[in-house]
Write a protein that holds these residues in place. Structure first.
Motif, PDB file in Angstrom:
ATOM      1  N   ALA A 184       0.830  -1.212   0.000  1.00  0.00           N
ATOM      2  CA  ALA A 184       0.000   0.000   0.000  1.00  0.00           C
ATOM      3  C   ALA A 184       0.861   1.258   0.000  1.00  0.00           C
ATOM      4  O   ALA A 184       0.437   2.312  -0.492  1.00  0.00           O
ATOM      5  N   GLY A 187       1.172   2.242  -3.475  1.00  0.00           N
ATOM      6  CA  GLY A 187      -0.070   2.349  -4.232  1.00  0.00           C
ATOM      7  C   GLY A 187      -0.638   1.050  -4.741  1.00  0.00           C
ATOM      8  O   GLY A 187      -1.580   1.056  -5.548  1.00  0.00           O
ATOM      9  N   GLU A 189      -2.734  -2.407  -4.001  1.00  0.00           N
ATOM     10  CA  GLU A 189      -3.684  -2.961  -3.034  1.00  0.00           C
ATOM     11  C   GLU A 189      -3.654  -4.484  -3.089  1.00  0.00           C
ATOM     12  O   GLU A 189      -3.986  -5.083  -4.109  1.00  0.00           O
ATOM     13  N   PRO A 230       8.131   2.994  -8.612  1.00  0.00           N
ATOM     14  CA  PRO A 230       7.651   4.339  -8.943  1.00  0.00           C
ATOM     15  C   PRO A 230       8.065   4.802 -10.333  1.00  0.00           C
ATOM     16  O   PRO A 230       7.322   5.557 -10.982  1.00  0.00           O
ATOM     17  N   ALA A 234       4.450   2.303 -11.888  1.00  0.00           N
ATOM     18  CA  ALA A 234       3.415   3.133 -11.283  1.00  0.00           C
ATOM     19  C   ALA A 234       2.495   3.689 -12.360  1.00  0.00           C
ATOM     20  O   ALA A 234       2.944   4.224 -13.368  1.00  0.00           O
TER      21      ALA A 234
END
Length: 269
Positions: A184, A187, A189, A230, A234
């Motif tokens: 998390a 980002g 889940e 990232p 992402a």
């Protein structure tokens, strides 16, 4: 010389008066015993009649069911449907054991207590499983670590999907709870964790992607992905089908679009 034979004296029987006196005496004895027995019989008859009237007075029909502990897993409406045969039965004759056994057929229930409250109430206390995850498909895992299989479940019940060998449910759950905040943080889940018989883990994400971590060095392999996530993945996870971390110095990404040239690309550290 002649011998005289002794004369025999015939015993005299009781006179009429003596017989009558004996009869009256016996009659008095019988009368005394009859009087005593009659008194005892009258006493016991009175006790039985009074007890019966008291019992009938106490034997009020069940009119009210008080249910405590019902929730969306074991609803009050459903419990009342199971207990309706008890309504109208005598409060002291209703079969509490049979009612409890009937309710315990519901796999959601872990304990049922039923007590009488005179004159016309049954108090029903329920305890249910608290589900925290699905387990191997149709079964559920409770907060107490118990695996159970209910006949029904709320349609809006959303739980993590866990899977693994028999007896590994708590280990898989601990993996889920420890990895959820880690993913998390970037980002992602986490929606499920599956463990193979050899201990290899597969992580399911809300985007539909699956992360295969393997059996060893889970933290190091996952950190390798998190370090570059990232800048590489992402915002693109809805296009990812699978991420394979089972490499010594990188990971592979399988994209949903089979025509994508980057499909099954391995990223090096």
């Amino acid at each position: 010389m002649t011998t005289r034979r002794a004369s025999r004296v015939r015993p005299r029987g009781p006179s009429w008066f003596e017989r009558w006196a004996a009869f009256v005496t016996g009659l008095r004895v019988v009368w005394r015993w009859a009087w005593r027995v009659g008194l005892w019989l009258a006493f016991f008859t009175a006790v039985v009649l009074v007890s019966q009237r008291v019992w009938l007075k106490l034997q009020s029909p069940v009119a009210v069911l008080e249910i405590d502990g019902a929730n969306r897993f074991a609803t009050e409406e459903r419990v009342r449907q199971e207990l309706w045969p008890a309504l109208g039965q005598g409060i002291w004759t209703v079969d509490i054991t049979a009612l409890r056994k009937r309710l315990m057929e519901d796999a959601w229930l872990t304990e049922v207590r039923i007590t009488r409250k005179w004159p016309d109430r049954l108090l029903v206390d329920l305890q249910t499983h608290q589900p925290i995850a699905t387990w191997n498909g149709e079964r559920l895992l409770s907060a107490a670590g118990v695996v159970f299989e209910p006949q029904r479940r709320p349609v809006d019940l959303r739980l993590p999907q866990l899977a693994g060998p028999a007896g590994s449910q708590w280990t898989v759950w601990e993996r889920y709870t420890s990895l959820t905040p880690v993913l998390a943080g970037v980002g992602m889940e986490l929606t499920g964790v599956a463990m193979s018989p050899r201990g290899s883990l597969s992580l399911s994400l809300a985007s539909g992607a699956v992360i295969q971590t393997g059996q060893e060095s889970l933290e190091a392999r996952l950190q390798r992905l998190l370090d570059v996530y990232p800048d590489t993945l992402a915002g693109k996870m809805d296009q990812v089908e699978r991420i394979d971390l089972r490499y010594s110095n990188g990971f592979a990404v399988a994209w949903r679009d089979a025509n994508d040239q980057s499909n099954n690309k391995t990223t090096q550290d």
